[in-house]
Design an enzyme around this catalytic site. Sequence first.
Site, mmCIF file in Angstrom:
data_model
loop_
_atom_site.group_PDB
_atom_site.id
_atom_site.type_symbol
_atom_site.label_atom_id
_atom_site.label_comp_id
_atom_site.label_asym_id
_atom_site.label_seq_id
_atom_site.Cartn_x
_atom_site.Cartn_y
_atom_site.Cartn_z
ATOM 1 N N CYS A 38 42.140 35.193 49.612
ATOM 2 C CA CYS A 38 42.895 33.816 49.629
ATOM 3 C C CYS A 38 43.860 34.028 50.468
ATOM 4 O O CYS A 38 43.892 33.917 51.890
ATOM 5 C CB CYS A 38 43.540 33.610 48.166
ATOM 6 S SG CYS A 38 43.998 31.858 48.138
ATOM 7 N N HIS A 92 38.014 33.315 45.624
ATOM 8 C CA HIS A 92 38.517 34.207 44.759
ATOM 9 C C HIS A 92 37.363 35.164 44.071
ATOM 10 O O HIS A 92 36.644 34.508 43.212
ATOM 11 C CB HIS A 92 39.476 33.671 43.675
ATOM 12 C CG HIS A 92 40.648 33.195 44.019
ATOM 13 N ND1 HIS A 92 41.693 34.153 43.866
ATOM 14 C CD2 HIS A 92 41.304 32.197 44.361
ATOM 15 C CE1 HIS A 92 42.939 33.560 44.468
ATOM 16 N NE2 HIS A 92 42.666 32.332 44.802
ATOM 17 N N GLU A 143 37.418 37.444 42.331
ATOM 18 C CA GLU A 143 37.305 38.078 40.849
ATOM 19 C C GLU A 143 37.435 37.013 39.897
ATOM 20 O O GLU A 143 37.535 37.170 38.595
ATOM 21 C CB GLU A 143 38.836 38.576 40.869
ATOM 22 C CG GLU A 143 39.947 37.642 40.977
ATOM 23 C CD GLU A 143 40.340 37.216 42.346
ATOM 24 O OE1 GLU A 143 39.561 37.034 42.889
ATOM 25 O OE2 GLU A 143 41.780 36.425 42.267
#
Lengths: 289, 215
Positions: free
Chosen positions: B80, B187, B189
């Site tokens: 990001c 993202h 994650e």
Amino acid sequence: MLLKRIVASLIVKDGIVVQSIGFGNYLPVGNPAIAVEFLNEWGADEIIVLDIGESRTSRSPDMSLISALSKMSRVPLTVGGGIDSIKVMRGLIKGGADKIALNRVAIENPRIITEAAHIFGNQCVVVSIDVRRTKNRRYEVFTDSGTVASGKDPALLAKECASLGAGEILIRSIDKDGSKSGFDIDLVRSVAEAVNIPVIAAGGCGNPQHVFDVFQQGKADAVAIGNMLHFSEHSVNTIKAFLKSQVNVRLDTHATYEHCSFDMLGRVNKRPDAELEKLRFEYHPKEVI
Amino acid sequence: MIAIIDYGMGNIGSICNAFELLHQEIIIAPSPEALRKADAIVLPGVGAFAEGMNNLRTRGFLPILEEEIIIKKKPYLGICLGMQFLAERSHEHGLHQGLGWLPGEVQRIRPVDSTFKIPHMGWNEVSITPGSLLFQGLGTKETFYFVHSYAFVSSPHGASPGIATCWHGTEICAAVQKGNIFGVQFHPEKSQNNGLRVLRAFCEYAREHPGQPRK
């Protein structure tokens, strides 16, 4: 292109996931950690946890619970429940929350929206608006789990909050909550048309057709589904399989239900015996990433 | 060992959890010295570009990052904001300098009409350049979770470092690679299994291309 989202909504009261009906009755469902684990497996696009328990310390959701849930969540996690200070928000974000849902404080102290957006980013701030239809058929925003009338119109409030820096609006119909009779489409559309930020519809989902309707006619960007997801397996994926041909959603699973049809409630119909006779198992070795 | 830089921009808990799920040895680096021991470096980040670069600068990260990543060629993954820093500059709230490792700049996303809301938030389908190392084991169209209002735009001069794109009223650069330097706008994650697969691919790359030996 950006997909419509199915968000799993978990109402937690004193450490237990509950089923909420009209913000009045709460029936126990089970362990939040297990719910989060399953919802991740079943393809939820995001998870919202709203902590409504009285045993919360001060004005904050249970931090240790949120920390534990965030460890298990491989999708964004939004947390709400009596949040009214930057300090609490900071603690929750540090503990693993990706977004914070603000409810009563958005009306009592709207400047906190701007402050939070400035510190944590707009995308982190969800304003959660609960609405009842009043006697003269208008909509009114209620706070404190639907007990305190605010005198505010939901679309106007949503517009104000958006201009103050909110990143998303979660619009929930109290009347429809737990009813399984569908979302309040007019309410959702009035809010979606009032703001330029994503709108999440909540309250009343009973079957995948309701989800389709609120995306198409309600113009929602996402739906938050609570009760309906707790009582059937693969519920998120079956909703998405139902929607897939008409709405862009993320369906990332071997179980695509391609050869299936759905009944009125969105449950998979039994396939004809002749077809079932010919079925064999497909072996998918468990993927280790 | 993978170093995850903690410079006060957003929560690194989820990124740590994700790498731990992949059984990777990780170290959290609130200051630059830890980067010297690392085999690979991850720079996450949510928030404003200027504040991020400033935090990196005041904590002394910039010269060490140059040394470890540009000179020693240790594998780098920017997530990001961490990808946006790779640009020469960003137009977010003024004009701010980035690391300048990739030719291009960060601009506000300008969709063709207002039906495309900003921030670009949610799951989007990413078109992946076939053969990209970062997407090993994935197909050429996969979904990931995005949340941002600004995006990297490659310089019109020279080869584009973009290896994946998505559409949100305009084409958005979803991932970049230049040698040992990788960046993802989404993202990983927060992108469930697809995200973990990308992180795994980065770990595999790091294993096979450790950069110059550490002291």
